[in-house]
Write a protein that holds these residues in place. Structure first.
Motif, PDB file in Angstrom:
ATOM      1  N   ARG A  89     -24.038  98.711  29.932  1.00 11.94           N
ATOM      2  CA  ARG A  89     -23.367  98.497  31.454  1.00 11.94           C
ATOM      3  C   ARG A  89     -24.341  97.163  31.970  1.00 11.94           C
ATOM      4  N   PHE A  90     -25.568  97.355  32.009  1.00  9.20           N
ATOM      5  CA  PHE A  90     -26.097  96.553  32.703  1.00  9.20           C
ATOM      6  C   PHE A  90     -26.459  94.975  31.636  1.00  9.20           C
ATOM      7  N   VAL A  91     -26.176  95.260  30.538  1.00  8.52           N
ATOM      8  CA  VAL A  91     -26.210  93.918  29.635  1.00  8.52           C
ATOM      9  C   VAL A  91     -24.858  93.171  30.086  1.00  8.52           C
ATOM     10  N   ARG A  92     -23.864  94.135  30.162  1.00 11.77           N
ATOM     11  CA  ARG A  92     -22.615  93.422  30.438  1.00 11.77           C
ATOM     12  C   ARG A  92     -22.469  92.702  31.693  1.00 11.77           C
ATOM     13  N   HIS A  93     -23.010  93.404  32.737  1.00 20.01           N
ATOM     14  CA  HIS A  93     -23.075  92.725  34.052  1.00 20.01           C
ATOM     15  C   HIS A  93     -23.957  91.356  34.020  1.00 20.01           C
ATOM     16  N   SER A  94     -24.946  91.678  33.430  1.00 19.88           N
ATOM     17  CA  SER A  94     -25.921  90.468  33.314  1.00 19.88           C
ATOM     18  C   SER A  94     -25.630  89.355  32.539  1.00 19.88           C
ATOM     19  N   SER A  95     -24.732  89.461  31.344  1.00 24.82           N
ATOM     20  CA  SER A  95     -24.148  88.533  30.650  1.00 24.82           C
ATOM     21  C   SER A  95     -23.120  87.955  31.732  1.00 24.82           C
ATOM     22  N   GLU A  96     -22.226  88.314  32.321  1.00 30.06           N
ATOM     23  CA  GLU A  96     -21.364  87.754  33.144  1.00 30.06           C
ATOM     24  C   GLU A  96     -21.914  86.709  34.537  1.00 30.06           C
ATOM     25  N   SER A  97     -23.182  87.368  34.831  1.00 34.44           N
ATOM     26  CA  SER A  97     -24.011  86.569  35.807  1.00 34.44           C
ATOM     27  C   SER A  97     -24.387  85.492  34.908  1.00 34.44           C
ATOM     28  N   PHE A  98     -25.019  85.360  33.862  1.00 29.81           N
ATOM     29  CA  PHE A  98     -25.630  84.309  33.073  1.00 29.81           C
ATOM     30  C   PHE A  98     -24.496  83.344  32.689  1.00 29.81           C
ATOM     31  N   SER A  99     -23.371  83.554  32.394  1.00 27.90           N
ATOM     32  CA  SER A  99     -22.103  83.087  31.936  1.00 27.90           C
ATOM     33  C   SER A  99     -21.645  82.118  33.328  1.00 27.90           C
ATOM     34  N   ALA A 100     -21.853  82.637  34.672  1.00 31.53           N
ATOM     35  CA  ALA A 100     -21.421  82.062  35.810  1.00 31.53           C
ATOM     36  C   ALA A 100     -22.323  81.042  36.142  1.00 31.53           C
ATOM     37  N   ARG A 101     -23.803  81.478  35.998  1.00 31.75           N
ATOM     38  CA  ARG A 101     -25.017  80.323  36.097  1.00 31.75           C
ATOM     39  C   ARG A 101     -25.000  79.294  35.085  1.00 31.75           C
ATOM     40  N   VAL A 102     -24.263  79.309  33.903  1.00 29.59           N
ATOM     41  CA  VAL A 102     -24.058  78.338  33.008  1.00 29.59           C
ATOM     42  C   VAL A 102     -22.856  77.405  33.425  1.00 29.59           C
ATOM     43  N   ARG A 103     -21.955  78.001  34.141  1.00 33.19           N
ATOM     44  CA  ARG A 103     -20.952  77.206  34.641  1.00 33.19           C
ATOM     45  C   ARG A 103     -21.523  76.535  35.907  1.00 33.19           C
ATOM     46  N   ALA A 104     -22.162  77.140  36.696  1.00 33.34           N
ATOM     47  CA  ALA A 104     -22.651  76.146  37.716  1.00 33.34           C
ATOM     48  C   ALA A 104     -23.448  75.081  37.357  1.00 33.34           C
ATOM     49  N   ALA A 105     -24.255  75.310  36.165  1.00 36.23           N
ATOM     50  CA  ALA A 105     -25.237  74.186  35.774  1.00 36.23           C
ATOM     51  C   ALA A 105     -24.387  73.129  35.267  1.00 36.23           C
ATOM     52  N   TRP A 106     -23.049  73.485  34.522  1.00 29.10           N
ATOM     53  CA  TRP A 106     -22.322  72.361  34.114  1.00 29.10           C
ATOM     54  C   TRP A 106     -21.718  71.494  35.304  1.00 29.10           C
ATOM     55  N   SER A 107     -21.388  72.319  36.371  1.00 24.66           N
ATOM     56  CA  SER A 107     -20.903  71.398  37.568  1.00 24.66           C
ATOM     57  C   SER A 107     -22.113  70.796  38.235  1.00 24.66           C
ATOM     58  N   GLU A 108     -23.041  71.026  38.238  1.00 25.98           N
ATOM     59  CA  GLU A 108     -23.970  70.203  38.950  1.00 25.98           C
ATOM     60  C   GLU A 108     -24.545  69.189  37.894  1.00 25.98           C
ATOM     61  N   ASP A 119     -24.008  65.148  38.991  1.00 27.45           N
ATOM     62  CA  ASP A 119     -25.326  64.116  38.645  1.00 27.45           C
ATOM     63  C   ASP A 119     -24.786  63.020  37.858  1.00 27.45           C
ATOM     64  N   LEU A 120     -23.870  63.365  36.787  1.00 30.26           N
ATOM     65  CA  LEU A 120     -23.317  62.103  36.097  1.00 30.26           C
ATOM     66  C   LEU A 120     -22.446  61.131  36.869  1.00 30.26           C
ATOM     67  N   VAL A 121     -21.686  61.777  38.111  1.00 24.02           N
ATOM     68  CA  VAL A 121     -20.827  61.020  38.726  1.00 24.02           C
ATOM     69  C   VAL A 121     -21.686  60.270  39.729  1.00 24.02           C
ATOM     70  N   ILE A 122     -22.756  60.741  40.086  1.00 20.79           N
ATOM     71  CA  ILE A 122     -23.708  60.177  40.853  1.00 20.79           C
ATOM     72  C   ILE A 122     -24.347  58.700  40.133  1.00 20.79           C
ATOM     73  N   GLU A 131     -27.247  64.613  46.003  1.00 24.60           N
ATOM     74  CA  GLU A 131     -27.804  65.556  45.289  1.00 24.60           C
ATOM     75  C   GLU A 131     -28.241  66.763  46.314  1.00 24.60           C
ATOM     76  N   MET A 132     -28.778  66.445  47.457  1.00 22.59           N
ATOM     77  CA  MET A 132     -29.096  67.695  48.168  1.00 22.59           C
ATOM     78  C   MET A 132     -28.232  68.519  48.610  1.00 22.59           C
ATOM     79  N   THR A 133     -27.033  67.680  49.210  1.00 19.72           N
ATOM     80  CA  THR A 133     -25.997  68.626  49.481  1.00 19.72           C
ATOM     81  C   THR A 133     -25.317  69.580  48.517  1.00 19.72           C
TER      82      THR A 133
END
Length: 349
Positions: free
Chosen positions: A92-111, A115-118, A166-168
């Protein structure tokens, strides 16, 4: 964020304004081209900021779910071990942690995409200014030295513009956390205290319930039309099956909740009319589940009276042991082990 981000934000804004003014003095057309990238950066920031804030909000929620699994498993460790469910809780913990990790990866891709657009926008702006500047040098309206000065100032202009954007974007992480905190602070109280509440130092103890009804979610009432009166100094025991509303009744007396219908009086005054802290100081409650804070036994005993003296703490401890001994004798004499009325089904006021 308020300390680490505000001062650089102001410094970048002043730098941008100063560089634009100096470039405009050298060549107004180049200044217009230079600041033309600002709307592009603004639109990019608006597009990505809302996405990043939503993504970081999801990350906070998923991380809370993962920590909740840990808290539940640790608080019920005996149950988990008794039924051999350690691996299940780990999964259960690994499943929830994996979902959190995947969400962080998506946020990193967006950031990264932002940065590429800038980077592309500032590079395009630099190329446009350089192209137009060379044309002006060729036409004689601008010297080569002035063009080099413009390019130098342009680098100092685009740097703060990129930093502001970038700060915003980075701020969305803090804003997502702040939104969760403010949402908690904005939650309505279970009970509303009367601003002009009546103070009370020591109640005589007359309790009256008049047609009291209560339901936790508005449906399936736990208490319906309860009415009785208790005189001062009276000892009253309330018995009933589990889920019968005994704990709920005590919660209403201490105003952890308010009745959905009817009223409860203490010394002839509605509980809603008392100051909440004064009202709760009138009651001593022994909960069904024992709770010990990470401090000494004496401080736990004197939790309701932090200034209690040592002999008062010892007297309370002795009185508790005596009362518990008498109570167990009473239980053994009157309620055999196979009785349908269990220990948790009785509550004493």
């Amino acid at each position: 964020m308020a300390v680490d981000g505000f001062i650089p934000f102001v410094a970048s804004g002043l730098t941008v304004a100063g560089m634009i003014y100096i470039i405009a003095l050298l060549d107004s057309q180049l200044a217009v081209v230079a600041i033309a990238i600002s709307p592009v950066l603004y639109l990019g920031a608006r597009t990505f900021n809302s996405r990043l804030r939503n993504q970081w909000g999801d990350i906070m929620h998923l991380e809370s779910s993962a920590f909740s699994v840990v808290q539940e498993a640790l608080s019920a460790l005996r149950v988990v071990k008794a039924f051999g469910q350690e691996e299940r809780e780990q999964q259960r913990f690994v499943r929830h942690s994996s979902e959190s990790f995947s969400a962080r990866v998506r946020a990193a891709w967006s950031e990264g995409a932002f940065d590429l657009v800038i980077g592309i926008t500032t590079a395009a702006g630099t190329a446009a200014v350089l192209f137009l500047g060379i044309r002006h040098v060729q036409s004689g309206t601008l010297t080569l030295g002035e063009l080099m000065m413009v390019m130098s100032y342009l680098a100092q202009l685009f740097g703060p513009l990129a930093s502001l954007s970038e700060m915003t974007a980075r701020a969305q992480r803090s804003l997502a956390s702040a939104e969760r905190a403010f949402a908690l602070l904005d939650e309505t109280h279970d009970v509303v205290e009367n601003k002009n509440g009546v103070p009370i130092s020591r109640a005589s103890g007359a309790v009256t319930l008049q047609d009291v009804c209560f339901a936790y979610n508005g449906d399936n009432p736990v208490l319906s039309d309860i009415s009785f009166a208790i005189k001062p100094g009276t000892r009253v025991g309330i018995m009933g099956m589990t889920g019968g509303g005994k704990s709920t009744l005590v919660s209403l007396l201490t105003r952890f909740h308010d009745p959905t219908k009817g009223q409860i009086l203490l010394d002839g005054v509605n509980l809603r009319d008392y100051k909440l802290a004064d009202l709760r100081n009138q009651f001593g409650i022994v909960l069904q589940e024992s709770i010990l804070f990470s401090t000494s036994i004496g401080e736990n005993i004197a939790y309701a009276r932090p200034g209690a003296l040592q002999h008062e703490i010892m007297s309370s401890s002795l009185a508790c042991r005596t009362a518990m001994a008498r109570w167990w004798v009473s239980v053994e004499c009157n309620y055999p082990e196979d009785s349908a009325s269990g220990l948790r089904s009785r509550e004493l006021f």
